[in-house]
Design a protein around this motif. Structure first.
Motif, PDB file in Angstrom:
ATOM      1  N   GLN A   1     -67.108  93.949  23.923  1.00  0.00           N
ATOM      2  CA  GLN A   1     -67.854  95.200  23.780  1.00  0.00           C
ATOM      3  C   GLN A   1     -69.150  95.153  24.585  1.00  0.00           C
ATOM      4  O   GLN A   1     -69.517  96.131  25.243  1.00  0.00           O
ATOM      5  CB  GLN A   1     -68.151  95.466  22.295  1.00  0.00           C
TER       6      GLN A   1
ATOM      7  N   TYR B   1     -68.403  95.661  28.155  1.00  0.00           N
ATOM      8  CA  TYR B   1     -68.081  97.074  28.388  1.00  0.00           C
ATOM      9  C   TYR B   1     -69.360  97.905  28.444  1.00  0.00           C
ATOM     10  O   TYR B   1     -69.547  98.721  29.352  1.00  0.00           O
ATOM     11  CB  TYR B   1     -67.162  97.554  27.268  1.00  0.00           C
ATOM     12  N   ASP B   2     -70.236  97.684  27.470  1.00  0.00           N
ATOM     13  CA  ASP B   2     -71.487  98.449  27.427  1.00  0.00           C
ATOM     14  C   ASP B   2     -72.280  98.289  28.732  1.00  0.00           C
ATOM     15  O   ASP B   2     -72.947  99.219  29.169  1.00  0.00           O
ATOM     16  CB  ASP B   2     -72.359  97.990  26.248  1.00  0.00           C
TER      17      ASP B   2
ATOM     18  N   LYS C   1     -70.377 100.566  31.423  1.00  0.00           N
ATOM     19  CA  LYS C   1     -70.059 101.949  31.063  1.00  0.00           C
ATOM     20  C   LYS C   1     -70.813 102.967  31.904  1.00  0.00           C
ATOM     21  O   LYS C   1     -70.254 103.965  32.345  1.00  0.00           O
ATOM     22  CB  LYS C   1     -70.435 102.160  29.600  1.00  0.00           C
TER      23      LYS C   1
ATOM     24  N   MET D   1     -69.386 103.276  35.230  1.00  0.00           N
ATOM     25  CA  MET D   1     -68.106 103.966  35.176  1.00  0.00           C
ATOM     26  C   MET D   1     -68.320 105.469  34.989  1.00  0.00           C
ATOM     27  O   MET D   1     -67.696 106.293  35.661  1.00  0.00           O
ATOM     28  CB  MET D   1     -67.247 103.399  34.035  1.00  0.00           C
ATOM     29  N   ALA D   2     -69.207 105.799  34.070  1.00  0.00           N
ATOM     30  CA  ALA D   2     -69.479 107.219  33.800  1.00  0.00           C
ATOM     31  C   ALA D   2     -69.959 107.902  35.075  1.00  0.00           C
ATOM     32  O   ALA D   2     -69.532 109.009  35.407  1.00  0.00           O
ATOM     33  CB  ALA D   2     -70.526 107.356  32.696  1.00  0.00           C
TER      34      ALA D   2
ATOM     35  N   LEU E   1     -65.808 109.587  27.988  1.00  0.00           N
ATOM     36  CA  LEU E   1     -66.647 108.608  27.288  1.00  0.00           C
ATOM     37  C   LEU E   1     -67.337 109.197  26.061  1.00  0.00           C
ATOM     38  O   LEU E   1     -67.835 108.457  25.217  1.00  0.00           O
ATOM     39  CB  LEU E   1     -67.661 107.989  28.250  1.00  0.00           C
TER      40      LEU E   1
ATOM     41  N   ARG F   1     -62.877 107.085  20.443  1.00  0.00           N
ATOM     42  CA  ARG F   1     -62.195 105.875  20.928  1.00  0.00           C
ATOM     43  C   ARG F   1     -61.381 105.301  19.776  1.00  0.00           C
ATOM     44  O   ARG F   1     -61.828 105.313  18.638  1.00  0.00           O
ATOM     45  CB  ARG F   1     -63.216 104.851  21.424  1.00  0.00           C
TER      46      ARG F   1
ATOM     47  N   ASN G   1     -59.649 100.356  26.999  1.00  0.00           N
ATOM     48  CA  ASN G   1     -60.094 101.232  25.908  1.00  0.00           C
ATOM     49  C   ASN G   1     -59.254 102.493  25.921  1.00  0.00           C
ATOM     50  O   ASN G   1     -58.911 102.994  26.991  1.00  0.00           O
ATOM     51  CB  ASN G   1     -61.553 101.651  26.110  1.00  0.00           C
TER      52      ASN G   1
ATOM     53  N   TYR H   1     -59.055 106.483  24.604  1.00  0.00           N
ATOM     54  CA  TYR H   1     -59.767 107.646  24.077  1.00  0.00           C
ATOM     55  C   TYR H   1     -58.830 108.851  24.072  1.00  0.00           C
ATOM     56  O   TYR H   1     -57.875 108.895  24.851  1.00  0.00           O
ATOM     57  CB  TYR H   1     -60.933 108.024  24.994  1.00  0.00           C
TER      58      TYR H   1
ATOM     59  N   ASP I   1     -59.574 103.555  30.016  1.00  0.00           N
ATOM     60  CA  ASP I   1     -60.344 102.967  31.112  1.00  0.00           C
ATOM     61  C   ASP I   1     -60.205 101.455  31.066  1.00  0.00           C
ATOM     62  O   ASP I   1     -59.582 100.906  30.145  1.00  0.00           O
ATOM     63  CB  ASP I   1     -61.803 103.451  31.112  1.00  0.00           C
TER      64      ASP I   1
ATOM     65  N   PRO J   1     -65.944  97.402  36.941  1.00  0.00           N
ATOM     66  CA  PRO J   1     -65.162  98.518  36.402  1.00  0.00           C
ATOM     67  C   PRO J   1     -63.761  98.525  37.010  1.00  0.00           C
ATOM     68  O   PRO J   1     -63.576  98.091  38.146  1.00  0.00           O
ATOM     69  CB  PRO J   1     -65.920  99.760  36.874  1.00  0.00           C
TER      70      PRO J   1
END
Ligand code: HEC
Length: 230
Positions: A73, A76-77, A80, A83-84, A99, A103, A120, A122, A148, A160
């Motif tokens: 996690q 990922y954080d 993110k 990626m966004a 995002l 999730r 992940n 979503y 993603d 990513p």
């Protein structure tokens, strides 16, 4: 291995992207739309071992496996935002918004089938029945599922990965795919293809694999049991 009884196929979203990328790179393959083909337009960045446009650098041989949920996690954080930023550059509302959707995995999960990537899942509001997993039934038109991915190297570097989307279309759109439209973007937001649209041939294998779980699960594979949000 997948712990879900339904995920028994040899499936690799990582291999999938490698395949799509090699398809996209193949000189013998019809162009997937020059304007949107990143590999035709840009020089490979040798500094990024996962740059999909750099042949031979698609897979990270020194990927970190078996991160615990907390570490996964945290990793990922840390990517993110990147990626966004990349996916919001697309003209695809789902890619820009996913995002902020619900999730379904408690932390990014990995599987041997997915090579070096953590994933992940979503969905948008329309498809929140996804939380019933194998009992979700047939998703309504307008449902969008997003997956993603990212890679963590043993050195601690995090990259990513591609974004994978499924959108439920009107009846008759593509009956053999359960009327799902498959869409894929590279980590930098470049478009690879979509079912019945540009680059259709680059995403044909998506629906072919998902069709193996068939109508009873509406072509959805879900995720490992111990990572599911209840
Ligand atoms: C070889 C089989 C296979 C191929 C090819 C494949 N997938 Fe999947 N897909 C899976 C499996 C297995 C899962 C669920 C398990 C996981 O994520 O590890 C999944 C999950 C998904 C999900 C989450 C929704 C769900 O099914 O529960 C999306 C979205 C998705 N894939 C999109 C794509 C797209 C887009 C492509 C093509 C670029 C693609 N997939 C290609 C096997 C495949």
């Amino acid at each position: 291995m997948f712990e879900s009884g339904t995920n028994k196929f040899v499936c690799s979203v990582a291999a999938v992207s490698v395949l799509a990328i090699s398809v996209a790179l193949s000189a013998t393959t019809p162009a997937i739309g020059q304007a949107k083909n990143p590999c035709a337009a840009k020089k490979p960045e040798a500094s990024n071992p996962l740059n999909p446009c750099a042949p031979g650098h698609i897979k990270a041989p020194d990927a970190a496996h078996g991160l615990n949920p907390k570490a996964a996690q945290k990793a990922y954080d840390s990517v993110k935002g990147e990626m966004a930023a990349a996916f919001s550059q697309t003209d695809d509302t789902s890619a820009s918004k996913y995002l902020s959707w619900k999730r379904y995995n408690i932390a990014p999960y990995e599987s041997t089938e997915h090579g070096d990537r953590y994933l992940n899942n979503y969905t948008n509001k329309k498809s929140q029945a996804y939380v019933k997993y194998e009992k979700s039934g047939i998703m309504p038109v307008g449902s969008v599922l997003a997956k993603d991915s990212f890679t963590v190297l043993k050195s601690g570097e995090i990259y990513p990965g591609p974004l994978f989307l499924m959108e439920k279309m009107q009846k008759g759109f593509k009956p053999e795919f359960g009327d799902w439209k498959y869409v894929m973007y590279l980590p930098d937001g470049s478009f690879i293809g979509e079912t019945n649209g540009e680059g259709d041939e680059n995403v044909e294998y998506c629906g072919a694999c998902h069709a193996r779980v068939g109508q009873s699960q509406d072509h959805m594979f879900f995720l490992p049991l111990n990572y599911r949000v209840k």
